[in-house]
Design an enzyme around this catalytic site. Structure first.
Site, PDB file in Angstrom:
ATOM      1  N   VAL A  45       0.837   0.014   7.372  1.00 32.93           N
ATOM      2  CA  VAL A  45       1.368  -0.909   6.367  1.00 32.93           C
ATOM      3  C   VAL A  45       2.600  -1.652   6.901  1.00 32.93           C
ATOM      4  CG1 VAL A  45       2.456  -1.029   4.080  1.00 32.93           C
ATOM      5  CG2 VAL A  45       0.431   0.410   4.426  1.00 32.93           C
ATOM      6  N   LYS A 132       3.081   6.246  -2.893  1.00 33.86           N
ATOM      7  CA  LYS A 132       2.655   6.804  -4.193  1.00 33.86           C
ATOM      8  C   LYS A 132       3.381   8.092  -4.509  1.00 33.86           C
ATOM      9  CE  LYS A 132      -1.656   6.635  -2.417  1.00 33.86           C
ATOM     10  NZ  LYS A 132      -1.739   5.437  -1.624  1.00 33.86           N
ATOM     11  N   GLU A 156       4.697  -2.023  -7.191  1.00 31.17           N
ATOM     12  CA  GLU A 156       3.358  -2.529  -7.541  1.00 31.17           C
ATOM     13  C   GLU A 156       2.307  -2.025  -6.543  1.00 31.17           C
ATOM     14  OE1 GLU A 156       2.553  -5.344 -10.194  1.00 31.17           O
ATOM     15  OE2 GLU A 156       0.810  -4.093  -9.830  1.00 31.17           O
ATOM     16  N   GLY A 214     -13.838   1.890   8.766  1.00 35.85           N
ATOM     17  CA  GLY A 214     -12.404   2.064   8.513  1.00 35.85           C
ATOM     18  C   GLY A 214     -12.073   2.312   7.050  1.00 35.85           C
ATOM     19  N   ASP A 228      -6.865  12.626  -3.804  1.00 39.82           N
ATOM     20  CA  ASP A 228      -6.135  11.353  -3.777  1.00 39.82           C
ATOM     21  C   ASP A 228      -6.218  10.679  -5.152  1.00 39.82           C
ATOM     22  OD1 ASP A 228      -5.003   8.870  -2.309  1.00 39.82           O
ATOM     23  OD2 ASP A 228      -6.855   8.125  -3.220  1.00 39.82           O
ATOM     24  N   LYS A 232      -3.243   9.662  -7.946  1.00 39.07           N
ATOM     25  CA  LYS A 232      -3.095   8.319  -8.536  1.00 39.07           C
ATOM     26  C   LYS A 232      -3.118   8.390 -10.062  1.00 39.07           C
ATOM     27  CE  LYS A 232      -4.797   5.902  -4.486  1.00 39.07           C
ATOM     28  NZ  LYS A 232      -6.006   5.480  -3.771  1.00 39.07           N
ATOM     29  N   GLY A 329      -5.637  -0.889   1.942  1.00 35.12           N
ATOM     30  CA  GLY A 329      -5.807  -1.709   3.143  1.00 35.12           C
ATOM     31  C   GLY A 329      -4.447  -2.279   3.497  1.00 35.12           C
TER      32      GLY A 329
HETATM   33  N1  LIG Z   1      -2.692   2.305   4.386  1.00 36.10           N
HETATM   34  C1  LIG Z   1      -2.922   1.713   3.201  1.00 36.10           C
HETATM   35  O1  LIG Z   1      -3.875   0.958   3.006  1.00 36.10           O
HETATM   36  C2  LIG Z   1      -1.975   1.980   2.049  1.00 36.10           C
HETATM   37  C3  LIG Z   1      -2.205   1.355   0.798  1.00 36.10           C
HETATM   38  C4  LIG Z   1      -1.305   1.569  -0.248  1.00 36.10           C
HETATM   39  C5  LIG Z   1      -0.207   2.389  -0.039  1.00 36.10           C
HETATM   40  N2  LIG Z   1      -0.040   3.015   1.185  1.00 36.10           N
HETATM   41  C6  LIG Z   1       1.136   3.864   1.364  1.00 36.10           C
HETATM   42  O2  LIG Z   1       1.966   3.242   2.339  1.00 36.10           O
HETATM   43  C7  LIG Z   1       2.709   4.220   3.064  1.00 36.10           C
HETATM   44  C8  LIG Z   1       2.515   3.988   4.558  1.00 36.10           C
HETATM   45  O3  LIG Z   1       1.136   4.116   4.875  1.00 36.10           O
HETATM   46  P1  LIG Z   1       0.624   3.875   6.369  1.00 36.10           P
HETATM   47  O4  LIG Z   1      -0.865   3.900   6.284  1.00 36.10           O
HETATM   48  O5  LIG Z   1       1.304   2.715   6.965  1.00 36.10           O
HETATM   49  O6  LIG Z   1       1.164   5.220   7.069  1.00 36.10           O
HETATM   50  P2  LIG Z   1       1.342   5.464   8.651  1.00 36.10           P
HETATM   51  O7  LIG Z   1       0.460   4.549   9.429  1.00 36.10           O
HETATM   52  O8  LIG Z   1       1.195   6.928   8.843  1.00 36.10           O
HETATM   53  O9  LIG Z   1       2.852   5.033   8.944  1.00 36.10           O
HETATM   54  C9  LIG Z   1       3.947   5.803   8.595  1.00 36.10           C
HETATM   55  C10 LIG Z   1       5.170   5.269   9.325  1.00 36.10           C
HETATM   56  O10 LIG Z   1       6.295   6.036   8.936  1.00 36.10           O
HETATM   57  C11 LIG Z   1       7.074   6.344  10.089  1.00 36.10           C
HETATM   58  N3  LIG Z   1       7.796   7.591   9.855  1.00 36.10           N
HETATM   59  C12 LIG Z   1       7.332   8.739   9.315  1.00 36.10           C
HETATM   60  N4  LIG Z   1       8.316   9.663   9.242  1.00 36.10           N
HETATM   61  C13 LIG Z   1       9.421   9.083   9.748  1.00 36.10           C
HETATM   62  C14 LIG Z   1      10.756   9.505   9.956  1.00 36.10           C
HETATM   63  N5  LIG Z   1      11.130  10.746   9.642  1.00 36.10           N
HETATM   64  N6  LIG Z   1      11.635   8.627  10.485  1.00 36.10           N
HETATM   65  C15 LIG Z   1      11.241   7.384  10.826  1.00 36.10           C
HETATM   66  N7  LIG Z   1       9.991   6.915  10.650  1.00 36.10           N
HETATM   67  C16 LIG Z   1       9.097   7.758  10.139  1.00 36.10           C
HETATM   68  C17 LIG Z   1       6.073   6.483  11.203  1.00 36.10           C
HETATM   69  O11 LIG Z   1       6.735   6.277  12.429  1.00 36.10           O
HETATM   70  P3  LIG Z   1       5.941   6.319  13.846  1.00 36.10           P
HETATM   71  O12 LIG Z   1       4.971   5.163  13.794  1.00 36.10           O
HETATM   72  O13 LIG Z   1       6.992   6.143  14.869  1.00 36.10           O
HETATM   73  O14 LIG Z   1       5.227   7.648  13.889  1.00 36.10           O
HETATM   74  C18 LIG Z   1       5.084   5.360  10.860  1.00 36.10           C
HETATM   75  O15 LIG Z   1       5.509   4.152  11.434  1.00 36.10           O
HETATM   76  C19 LIG Z   1       2.198   5.578   2.586  1.00 36.10           C
HETATM   77  O16 LIG Z   1       3.087   6.080   1.625  1.00 36.10           O
HETATM   78  C20 LIG Z   1       0.849   5.240   1.936  1.00 36.10           C
HETATM   79  O17 LIG Z   1       0.503   6.149   0.892  1.00 36.10           O
HETATM   80  C21 LIG Z   1      -0.879   2.820   2.221  1.00 36.10           C
END
Ligand SMILES: NC(=O)c1ccc[n+]([C@@H]2O[C@H](COP(=O)([O-])OP(=O)(O)OC[C@H]3O[C@@H](n4cnc5c(N)ncnc54)[C@H](OP(=O)(O)O)[C@@H]3O)[C@@H](O)[C@H]2O)c1
Length: 443
Positions: A45, A132, A156, A214, A228, A232, A329
């Site tokens: 994200v 979330k 949101e 994906g 999950d 929600k 996404g």
């Molecule tokens: N993916 C989706 O479609 C989606 C949709 C709606 C909501 N969300 C929400 O959005 C959030 C992010 O999702 P994502 O898919 O992007 O997750 P992700 O790919 O796992 O990314 C998490 C990021 O957080 C960083 N991080 C974790 N712990 C950290 C710490 N202690 N200090 C500094 N950085 C830290 C990680 O750093 P590194 O990269 O260096 O490891 C990574 O860049 C989640 O809460 C998820 O529920 C996601």
């Protein structure tokens, strides 16, 4: 939650957490403005946010551009697929020293997100989040910090991330008095059920297709087992001001037992099977469940295919509200986050607003609903009337036997029953007649 539209002379209105409505005076956007953002997390994200923020064409028509000042990550050596932020660091202290109009929180866990967001809101920096778990567990507290310090806290993107319905409800307290929610909130499960709805399709093949495209994680358990979706539902009902549903008391099941024959049988009865979350509240309490359910084809959620999400709301004053769109996404979530960021950066801060009420715990009961039952026999399949008698004798009120049958299975509609009675009847059929059964609720 701030309103998206207010006029200059709107009165100041407040409501209780969540879906708070506060009048704000819009800041002029006639000249081109640069919005300085910080990003917590550069994962799927966070990188999508950085890519969209760098796309000057995306916001030029709104007279805005973003500048990504600083991103916080865990591992500096990781390769990122986005334009380089002004600065990238692993030090939370360094990140907190930066000056931002808005910080976008896209970390993957409650900590360190809660601590950092509380610090930022406490010093008057607005935060928008996609997290979330953070909002479900600490939303009310963070909102109260924002209210006391004149910062905005927006979320949101946490629920049906590309479907802008929370902001719509927040600006409309009468419409927002939700009393019933039925929703498809897990895109992976919806994709798998859509792929399974083909003659001869297998569950494992449907999951593999979802993974190849994906839509499903390498370990899709949290999606397929309803966990999950349960998270929600807890978030949604707390945002509707019902309190915090106890996860332990929530009736949760997943979609692993659904077969392509179940979907064909449901279709022969004028419906389909969807993975839903359902909750209803009245003066006696909250009844809720998470799991696969047969929906009539007239229900708008029944037509959602692929990874789409949808939410059907009935309120005290307005019924049959329906919102749908992509529920997850990185790219669509980034668009919602940046829209939230524009709104958060475009309103003057009003300090010392009424703090939000903390969400109280609520213990939902499992509702009595009609059911759809698949009976599988060990040998020759008995006639419809014989199956109906055996199921009736086991304690379930049979309404109808489906025309659709396979060599070993028949499907029946059952009248309203609680889950415990259905489970007990299934155990009796197994013990007495060696019949296997799978039961799905009907809505
Ligand atoms: N993916 C989706 O479609 C989606 C949709 C709606 C909501 N969300 C929400 O959005 C959030 C992010 O999702 P994502 O898919 O992007 O997750 P992700 O790919 O796992 O990314 C998490 C990021 O957080 C960083 N991080 C974790 N712990 C950290 C710490 N202690 N200090 C500094 N950085 C830290 C990680 O750093 P590194 O990269 O260096 O490891 C990574 O860049 C989640 O809460 C998820 O529920 C996601």
């Amino acid at each position: 939650m701030r309103p998206s539209v207010q006029t200059l002379d709107s009165p100041k209105i407040t409501s209780t957490w969540p879906l708070r409505v506060r009048a704000r005076r819009p800041v002029s956007t006639t000249s081109k403005r640069a919005i300085r953002i910080g990003i917590l997390g550069l994962g799927n994200v966070g990188q999508a946010v950085a890519r969209l923020a760098a796309d000057r064409g995306a916001t030029a028509h709104a007279g805005l551009r973003f500048h990504v000042e600083h991103a916080l990550v865990r591992d500096l050596a990781k390769q990122r697929h986005c334009p380089k932020p002004g600065r990238t660091s692993v030090s939370a202290a360094a990140f907190l020293r930066g000056q931002y109009d808005v910080v976008i929180e896209a970390l993957d866990a409650v900590e360190p997100a809660r601590t950092l967001v509380a610090r930022l809101l406490g010093r008057g920096t607005s935060v928008v989040t996609a997290n979330k778990a953070l909002v479900a567990e600490h939303g009310a507290h963070l909102e109260s910090i924002a209210a006391a310090n004149g910062s905005a806290f927006r979320y949101e993107a946490t629920a049906l991330s590309a479907v802008p319905f929370l902001g719509t409800l927040a600006a409309r307290p009468l419409v927002a008095s939700v009393e019933r929610v039925l929703a498809v909130v897990n895109g992976t499960s919806n994709y798998v059920l859509t792929a399974l709805d083909q003659p001869g399709a297998s569950f494992d093949d449907a999951v593999s297709r979802a993974q190849a495209l994906g839509y499903a994680e390498p370990d899709p358990s949290r999606d397929l087992d309803g966990l999950d979706a349960a998270d929600k539902l807890v978030l949604l009902t707390s945002l509707f001001g019902w309190g915090r549903l106890s996860r332990e008391a929530l009736d949760v099941s997943g979609i692993r037992r659904v077969t392509s024959d179940d979907l064909a049988a449901a279709r022969s009865m004028g419906g389909t099977i969807k993975a839903v979350v359902s909750a209803e509240r009245d003066a006696t309490g909250v009844r809720a469940f998470v799991g696969p359910a047969v929906l009539k084809s007239a229900e708008p959620l029944a037509s959602l295919s692929g990874a789409l999400n949808g939410i059907h709301l009935d309120g005290r004053h307005v019924r049959n509200l329906f919102f749908s769109g992509p529920g997850a996404g990185p790219d669509v979530t980034a668009a919602t986050l940046l829209d939230d960021a524009i709104q958060a950066a475009s309103y003057e801060r009003l300090a010392h607003e009424r703090p939000a009420a903390p969400a109280r715990p609520v213990f939902p009961s499992s509702p009595a609903t009609p059911w759809f039952l698949r009976i599988t026999c060990p040998g020759v399949l008995p006639a419809s009337s014989a199956i109906a008698s055996l199921v009736g004798a086991a304690g379930l009120p049979v309404e109808r036997v489906a025309d659709h049958a396979t060599g070993r299975s028949r499907w029946l509609s059952i009248g309203p029953q609680g889950r415990r009675d259905v489970d007990a009847a299934i155990a009796r059929l197994a013990n007495t007649h060696r019949m296997a059964a799978a039961a799905f609720r009907r809505i």
